[in-house]
Design a protein around this motif. Structure first.
Motif, PDB file in Angstrom:
ATOM      1  N   PRO A   1     -28.253  29.991 -22.289  1.00 22.14           N
ATOM      2  CA  PRO A   1     -29.355  30.280 -21.358  1.00 22.14           C
ATOM      3  C   PRO A   1     -30.326  29.105 -21.256  1.00 22.14           C
ATOM      4  O   PRO A   1     -30.655  28.457 -22.250  1.00 22.14           O
ATOM      5  N   SER A   2     -30.780  28.840 -20.049  1.00 23.93           N
ATOM      6  CA  SER A   2     -31.768  27.798 -19.816  1.00 23.93           C
ATOM      7  C   SER A   2     -33.163  28.395 -19.961  1.00 23.93           C
ATOM      8  O   SER A   2     -33.330  29.631 -19.959  1.00 23.93           O
ATOM      9  N   PRO A   3     -34.197  27.568 -20.079  1.00 17.67           N
ATOM     10  CA  PRO A   3     -35.567  28.103 -20.095  1.00 17.67           C
ATOM     11  C   PRO A   3     -35.875  28.943 -18.858  1.00 17.67           C
ATOM     12  O   PRO A   3     -36.592  29.947 -18.946  1.00 17.67           O
ATOM     13  N   GLU A   4     -35.312  28.542 -17.700  1.00 14.34           N
ATOM     14  CA  GLU A   4     -35.512  29.321 -16.467  1.00 14.34           C
ATOM     15  C   GLU A   4     -34.865  30.697 -16.580  1.00 14.34           C
ATOM     16  O   GLU A   4     -35.437  31.702 -16.120  1.00 14.34           O
ATOM     17  N   ASP A   5     -33.677  30.755 -17.190  1.00 16.16           N
ATOM     18  CA  ASP A   5     -33.001  32.041 -17.382  1.00 16.16           C
ATOM     19  C   ASP A   5     -33.870  32.980 -18.211  1.00 16.16           C
ATOM     20  O   ASP A   5     -34.000  34.173 -17.907  1.00 16.16           O
ATOM     21  N   ILE A   6     -34.431  32.446 -19.277  1.00 14.54           N
ATOM     22  CA  ILE A   6     -35.253  33.261 -20.175  1.00 14.54           C
ATOM     23  C   ILE A   6     -36.527  33.725 -19.468  1.00 14.54           C
ATOM     24  O   ILE A   6     -36.915  34.896 -19.569  1.00 14.54           O
ATOM     25  N   ALA A   7     -37.159  32.817 -18.716  1.00 13.97           N
ATOM     26  CA  ALA A   7     -38.403  33.165 -18.022  1.00 13.97           C
ATOM     27  C   ALA A   7     -38.170  34.249 -16.975  1.00 13.97           C
ATOM     28  O   ALA A   7     -38.956  35.203 -16.865  1.00 13.97           O
ATOM     29  N   ILE A   8     -37.087  34.117 -16.218  1.00 18.80           N
ATOM     30  CA  ILE A   8     -36.790  35.111 -15.180  1.00 18.80           C
ATOM     31  C   ILE A   8     -36.491  36.464 -15.810  1.00 18.80           C
ATOM     32  O   ILE A   8     -36.924  37.519 -15.318  1.00 18.80           O
ATOM     33  N   THR A   9     -35.767  36.452 -16.917  1.00 18.44           N
ATOM     34  CA  THR A   9     -35.426  37.702 -17.600  1.00 18.44           C
ATOM     35  C   THR A   9     -36.681  38.435 -18.053  1.00 18.44           C
ATOM     36  O   THR A   9     -36.826  39.643 -17.840  1.00 18.44           O
ATOM     37  N   LYS A  10     -37.606  37.712 -18.665  1.00 21.52           N
ATOM     38  CA  LYS A  10     -38.846  38.336 -19.139  1.00 21.52           C
ATOM     39  C   LYS A  10     -39.656  38.894 -17.963  1.00 21.52           C
ATOM     40  O   LYS A  10     -40.263  39.974 -18.055  1.00 21.52           O
ATOM     41  N   ASP A  41     -35.338  50.388 -16.540  1.00 17.00           N
ATOM     42  CA  ASP A  41     -35.110  49.488 -17.659  1.00 17.00           C
ATOM     43  C   ASP A  41     -34.135  48.365 -17.304  1.00 17.00           C
ATOM     44  O   ASP A  41     -33.105  48.604 -16.658  1.00 17.00           O
ATOM     45  N   VAL A  42     -34.468  47.165 -17.741  1.00 14.53           N
ATOM     46  CA  VAL A  42     -33.523  46.045 -17.682  1.00 14.53           C
ATOM     47  C   VAL A  42     -32.857  45.987 -19.052  1.00 14.53           C
ATOM     48  O   VAL A  42     -33.480  45.587 -20.039  1.00 14.53           O
ATOM     49  N   LEU A  43     -31.608  46.422 -19.124  1.00 15.00           N
ATOM     50  CA  LEU A  43     -30.932  46.542 -20.412  1.00 15.00           C
ATOM     51  C   LEU A  43     -30.492  45.201 -20.973  1.00 15.00           C
ATOM     52  O   LEU A  43     -30.473  45.011 -22.190  1.00 15.00           O
ATOM     53  N   ASP A  44     -30.117  44.275 -20.086  1.00 14.45           N
ATOM     54  CA  ASP A  44     -29.617  42.990 -20.570  1.00 14.45           C
ATOM     55  C   ASP A  44     -29.527  42.007 -19.418  1.00 14.45           C
ATOM     56  O   ASP A  44     -29.579  42.389 -18.244  1.00 14.45           O
ATOM     57  N   VAL A  59     -25.200  35.856 -19.301  1.00 15.47           N
ATOM     58  CA  VAL A  59     -24.889  34.564 -18.693  1.00 15.47           C
ATOM     59  C   VAL A  59     -23.410  34.286 -18.947  1.00 15.47           C
ATOM     60  O   VAL A  59     -22.965  34.266 -20.101  1.00 15.47           O
ATOM     61  N   VAL A  60     -22.657  34.099 -17.863  1.00 18.00           N
ATOM     62  CA  VAL A  60     -21.206  33.934 -17.948  1.00 18.00           C
ATOM     63  C   VAL A  60     -20.835  32.460 -17.806  1.00 18.00           C
ATOM     64  O   VAL A  60     -21.274  31.786 -16.868  1.00 18.00           O
ATOM     65  N   GLY A  61     -20.044  31.970 -18.747  1.00 16.33           N
ATOM     66  CA  GLY A  61     -19.486  30.623 -18.659  1.00 16.33           C
ATOM     67  C   GLY A  61     -17.993  30.712 -18.432  1.00 16.33           C
ATOM     68  O   GLY A  61     -17.475  31.733 -17.971  1.00 16.33           O
ATOM     69  N   ASP A  62     -17.283  29.673 -18.767  1.00 17.92           N
ATOM     70  CA  ASP A  62     -15.830  29.653 -18.592  1.00 17.92           C
ATOM     71  C   ASP A  62     -15.166  30.170 -19.858  1.00 17.92           C
ATOM     72  O   ASP A  62     -14.921  29.433 -20.808  1.00 17.92           O
ATOM     73  N   GLY A  63     -14.918  31.489 -19.882  1.00 17.38           N
ATOM     74  CA  GLY A  63     -14.275  32.101 -21.033  1.00 17.38           C
ATOM     75  C   GLY A  63     -15.242  32.582 -22.099  1.00 17.38           C
ATOM     76  O   GLY A  63     -14.813  33.138 -23.120  1.00 17.38           O
ATOM     77  N   HIS A  64     -16.535  32.392 -21.905  1.00 19.23           N
ATOM     78  CA  HIS A  64     -17.545  32.812 -22.885  1.00 19.23           C
ATOM     79  C   HIS A  64     -18.739  33.411 -22.151  1.00 19.23           C
ATOM     80  O   HIS A  64     -18.941  33.164 -20.968  1.00 19.23           O
ATOM     81  N   PHE A  65     -19.537  34.186 -22.872  1.00 17.25           N
ATOM     82  CA  PHE A  65     -20.756  34.724 -22.289  1.00 17.25           C
ATOM     83  C   PHE A  65     -21.832  34.791 -23.367  1.00 17.25           C
ATOM     84  O   PHE A  65     -21.540  34.766 -24.569  1.00 17.25           O
ATOM     85  N   VAL A  66     -23.079  34.865 -22.920  1.00 22.10           N
ATOM     86  CA  VAL A  66     -24.206  35.033 -23.828  1.00 22.10           C
ATOM     87  C   VAL A  66     -25.039  36.205 -23.330  1.00 22.10           C
ATOM     88  O   VAL A  66     -25.339  36.302 -22.131  1.00 22.10           O
ATOM     89  N   SER A  67     -25.399  37.103 -24.242  1.00 23.67           N
ATOM     90  CA  SER A  67     -26.299  38.209 -23.945  1.00 23.67           C
ATOM     91  C   SER A  67     -27.702  37.834 -24.397  1.00 23.67           C
ATOM     92  O   SER A  67     -27.925  37.558 -25.581  1.00 23.67           O
ATOM     93  N   LEU A  68     -28.635  37.780 -23.438  1.00 27.02           N
ATOM     94  CA  LEU A  68     -30.015  37.464 -23.821  1.00 27.02           C
ATOM     95  C   LEU A  68     -30.601  38.553 -24.698  1.00 27.02           C
ATOM     96  O   LEU A  68     -31.468  38.285 -25.526  1.00 27.02           O
ATOM     97  N   LYS A  69     -30.133  39.793 -24.535  1.00 27.84           N
ATOM     98  CA  LYS A  69     -30.576  40.891 -25.385  1.00 27.84           C
ATOM     99  C   LYS A  69     -30.165  40.650 -26.836  1.00 27.84           C
ATOM    100  O   LYS A  69     -30.988  40.746 -27.757  1.00 27.84           O
ATOM    101  N   GLU A  70     -28.903  40.291 -27.036  1.00 24.17           N
ATOM    102  CA  GLU A  70     -28.399  40.028 -28.383  1.00 24.17           C
ATOM    103  C   GLU A  70     -29.084  38.823 -29.015  1.00 24.17           C
ATOM    104  O   GLU A  70     -29.269  38.779 -30.251  1.00 24.17           O
ATOM    105  N   GLN A  71     -29.472  37.876 -28.187  1.00 20.97           N
ATOM    106  CA  GLN A  71     -30.113  36.664 -28.694  1.00 20.97           C
ATOM    107  C   GLN A  71     -31.617  36.811 -28.901  1.00 20.97           C
ATOM    108  O   GLN A  71     -32.284  35.883 -29.329  1.00 20.97           O
ATOM    109  N   GLY A  72     -32.143  38.004 -28.611  1.00 17.67           N
ATOM    110  CA  GLY A  72     -33.567  38.257 -28.787  1.00 17.67           C
ATOM    111  C   GLY A  72     -34.435  37.479 -27.822  1.00 17.67           C
ATOM    112  O   GLY A  72     -35.582  37.139 -28.129  1.00 17.67           O
ATOM    113  N   MET A  73     -33.901  37.220 -26.612  1.00 20.87           N
ATOM    114  CA  MET A  73     -34.618  36.395 -25.627  1.00 20.87           C
ATOM    115  C   MET A  73     -35.259  37.225 -24.524  1.00 20.87           C
ATOM    116  O   MET A  73     -35.696  36.677 -23.514  1.00 20.87           O
ATOM    117  N   MET A  74     -35.324  38.537 -24.692  1.00 17.89           N
ATOM    118  CA  MET A  74     -35.928  39.390 -23.678  1.00 17.89           C
ATOM    119  C   MET A  74     -36.704  40.543 -24.314  1.00 17.89           C
ATOM    120  O   MET A  74     -36.602  40.763 -25.489  1.00 17.89           O
TER     121      MET A  74
END
Length: 230
Positions: free
Chosen positions: A188-197, A209-212, A215-230
């Motif tokens: 996640p970029s700083p912009e991704d985190i700011a928009i999520t919040k 509620d925004v549950l999560d 962010v999807v990459g090529d074969g991988h993904f990141v959950s901002l919820k799991e990363q404590g970024m929201m």
């Protein structure tokens, strides 16, 4: 002056033509260009459908960029008119829908992986950032999905007003947001985190509620919820 000879499909032995090869050996035996040639149906006065297909794949750097092109962009390619552009977009859209279709009941989102598996094949090959929302009912079943923006992800493109207008339209109890990183890196970029919040705060105001945010990459993904970024 040196002359060139163009080989048209009618000049090929019947057994080597894409349609005949598909009938004989199945779609999986055909190359990308042969499958594309079947969708194009015809070529130009100087090129066969197969030659046009090969040229298109060369010009667009393969299927990924082709899938992300709009109808007007497709029409801009020599050999593709409005009818062929529409045919191609219809085929691409059917492929995307097949990739995420499920048999039976509505999809239930129980974890970030559920959302990522539903969206990853749609998003991972796109050459522009697509911001997508899954709209859920009180049982966390997906009742709708909508792409709300295409382009660089920033506050001017992804606005809470548009997100929650759609959520209210579908009668959603909650939403899961997702977007792709064309680079293939899902960090996640700083912009991704700011928009999520910002979306989470807006959701609290309207009671959705925004549950999560995935962010999807090529074969991988990141959950901002799991990363404590929201």
């Amino acid at each position: 002056m040196e002359s060139t000879t163009t080989i048209m499909l009618r000049d090929l032995p019947r057994e080597e033509r894409p349609r005949e090869r598909m009938l004989r050996s199945g779609a999986e035996a055909l190359s990308h260009a042969e499958l594309l040639a079947i969708l194009l149906v015809t070529g130009t006065r100087k090129e066969s459908a197969l030659t046009v297909a090969q040229r298109i794949l060369g010009q667009t750097s393969g299927l990924r960029q082709l899938a992300d092109m709009g109808i007007e962009e497709l029409i801009g390619i020599n050999g593709i008119g409005p009818a062929k552009a529409v045919q191609l977009k219809a085929a691409i859209e059917l492929g995307r829908r097949m990739a995420v279709s499920r048999v039976g009941d509505r999809v239930v989102i129980r974890s970030p992986r559920d959302a990522a598996e539903l969206l990853a094949e749609q998003l991972r090959y796109l050459q522009k950032e697509h911001f997508v929302c899954l709209f859920l009912n009180t049982k966390n079943q997906v009742i709708a999905q909508e792409t709300l923006s295409i382009g660089s992800l920033n506050a001017s493109i992804v606005h809470p007003r548009e997100v929650f207008r759609a959520a209210i339209k579908y009668g959603s109890a909650s939403i899961v947001c997702a977007h792709n990183h064309p680079s293939g890196d899902p960090a996640p970029s700083p912009e991704d985190i700011a928009i999520t919040k910002r979306l989470v705060e807006s959701g609290r105001i309207v009671g959705i509620d925004v549950l999560d945010h995935i962010v999807v990459g090529d074969g991988h993904f990141v959950s901002l919820k799991e990363q404590g970024m929201m």
